[in-house]
Design a protein around this motif. Structure first.
Motif, short mmCIF file in Angstrom:
data_model
loop_
_atom_site.label_atom_id
_atom_site.label_comp_id
_atom_site.label_asym_id
_atom_site.label_seq_id
_atom_site.Cartn_x
_atom_site.Cartn_y
_atom_site.Cartn_z
N GLU A 107 0.84 -1.18 0.00
CA GLU A 107 0.00 0.00 0.00
C GLU A 107 0.89 1.25 0.00
N PRO A 108 0.38 2.37 -0.51
CA PRO A 108 1.19 3.60 -0.51
C PRO A 108 1.60 3.97 0.91
N LEU A 109 2.79 4.50 1.04
CA LEU A 109 3.34 4.85 2.35
C LEU A 109 3.93 6.26 2.30
N ILE A 110 3.58 7.08 3.27
CA ILE A 110 4.14 8.42 3.39
C ILE A 110 4.73 8.54 4.78
N ASN B 245 7.00 15.72 10.46
CA ASN B 245 6.30 16.60 11.40
C ASN B 245 4.81 16.46 11.15
N SER B 246 4.12 15.68 11.99
CA SER B 246 2.70 15.41 11.75
C SER B 246 1.85 16.66 11.85
N GLY B 247 2.28 17.63 12.64
CA GLY B 247 1.49 18.84 12.76
C GLY B 247 1.42 19.62 11.47
N SER C 213 -0.34 14.95 3.63
CA SER C 213 -0.03 13.53 3.45
C SER C 213 -1.30 12.71 3.22
N TRP C 214 -2.32 12.96 4.04
CA TRP C 214 -3.57 12.23 3.87
C TRP C 214 -4.28 12.63 2.58
N LEU D 134 -6.19 11.01 -2.84
CA LEU D 134 -6.13 11.13 -4.30
C LEU D 134 -5.73 9.79 -4.93
N HIS D 135 -4.80 9.09 -4.29
CA HIS D 135 -4.41 7.78 -4.80
C HIS D 135 -5.59 6.81 -4.74
#
Length: 251
Positions: free
Chosen positions: A10-13, A17-19, A25-26, A31-32
């Motif tokens: 599966e695609p991985l990002i 820095n999650s903030g 990223s989501w 889009l994918h």
């Protein structure tokens, strides 16, 4: 030499820095899911396929709190479809969304779910149906009609990204207020028990996220299990919450 070829994952990002990178990223994963998870990449997608892709994404986002999963309710799906229809293809033609329309929608939707990313703050409230989520102001007024003073509900603001909106009863009228940016960084279970929100006494919510069982309960009865206190330690918390570093209030 032996060449080992693994199956595609599966695609991985990876977020440094999650903030700052969470929403972008989501968005890429959405889009994918919507445009590229098919035999041939497409430039448009139907609203139905988009909503299904959104559900898959929500499931991934909320899996960090596995004790009570909450999917979009039927009326939330309908509300989102209305929002999407306003930007979809011309009247009389199939309701198709272009990539840029999906990105524009995510700028609002993603900002709402960004408020739930922290499992120690508001994700548990969403999972247990205490945040009604994607709800119009008109629908909020219908739900609160004929309810007593101080009855309130929590939803995402449509006007302001990254904000919660609180709809509440005063006299025989329903008022709406958008929480400040600073307030929205806090745990709602802590914030709404503060003295300045004393007039908000009873929370309208969906037990087990079931809209057919809408309930109104004193807010302290509903929110206290999600509060953290300085007096307690992790050793006092239930085993399933210890793993998340979360300390409920048993007082």
């Amino acid at each position: 030499t032996v060449e080992l070829v693994s199956a595609k994952t599966e695609p991985l990002i990876v977020m440094a820095n999650s903030g700052n990178q969470w929403e972008k990223s989501w968005k890429q994963l959405l889009l994918h899911e919507v445009f590229y998870r098919r035999k041939q990449p497409a430039n448009v997608t139907s609203i139905a396929k988009f909503i299904n892709g959104l559900e898959i994404l929500i499931d991934h986002i909320t899996e960090r709190y596995p004790h009570s999963r909450r999917h979009l309710l039927a009326e939330e799906r309908e509300y989102l479809q209305v929002q999407l229809s306003n930007s979809a293809s011309e009247e009389g033609k199939p309701l198709l969304l272009k990539r840029e329309e999906v990105e524009t929608f995510w700028d609002w939707f993603g900002s709402s779910f960004f408020l739930l990313r922290d499992v120690t703050k508001n994700l548990p409230l969403w999972a247990h149906g205490l945040i009604l989520g994607f709800l119009s102001k008109e629908r909020a007024e219908e739900l609160l009609a004929l309810k007593g003073d101080g009855t309130f509900l929590i939803r995402f603001s449509r006007q302001m990204p990254h904000r919660f909106s609180v709809s509440y009863v005063v006299g025989q009228a329903v008022q709406h207020t958008i929480l400040s940016e600073e307030d929205c960084k806090l745990s709602l279970a802590e914030l709404l028990m503060a003295p300045r929100f004393m007039s908000l006494s009873h929370l309208l919510h969906y037990p087990s996220a079931d809209p057919a069982r809408v309930q109104v309960q004193p807010k302290h009865e509903v929110l206290q299990q999600f509060q953290k206190t300085k007096k307690q330690t992790k050793e006092d918390a239930p085993e399933k919450l210890k793993k998340m570093g979360y300390i409920p209030n048993f007082s």
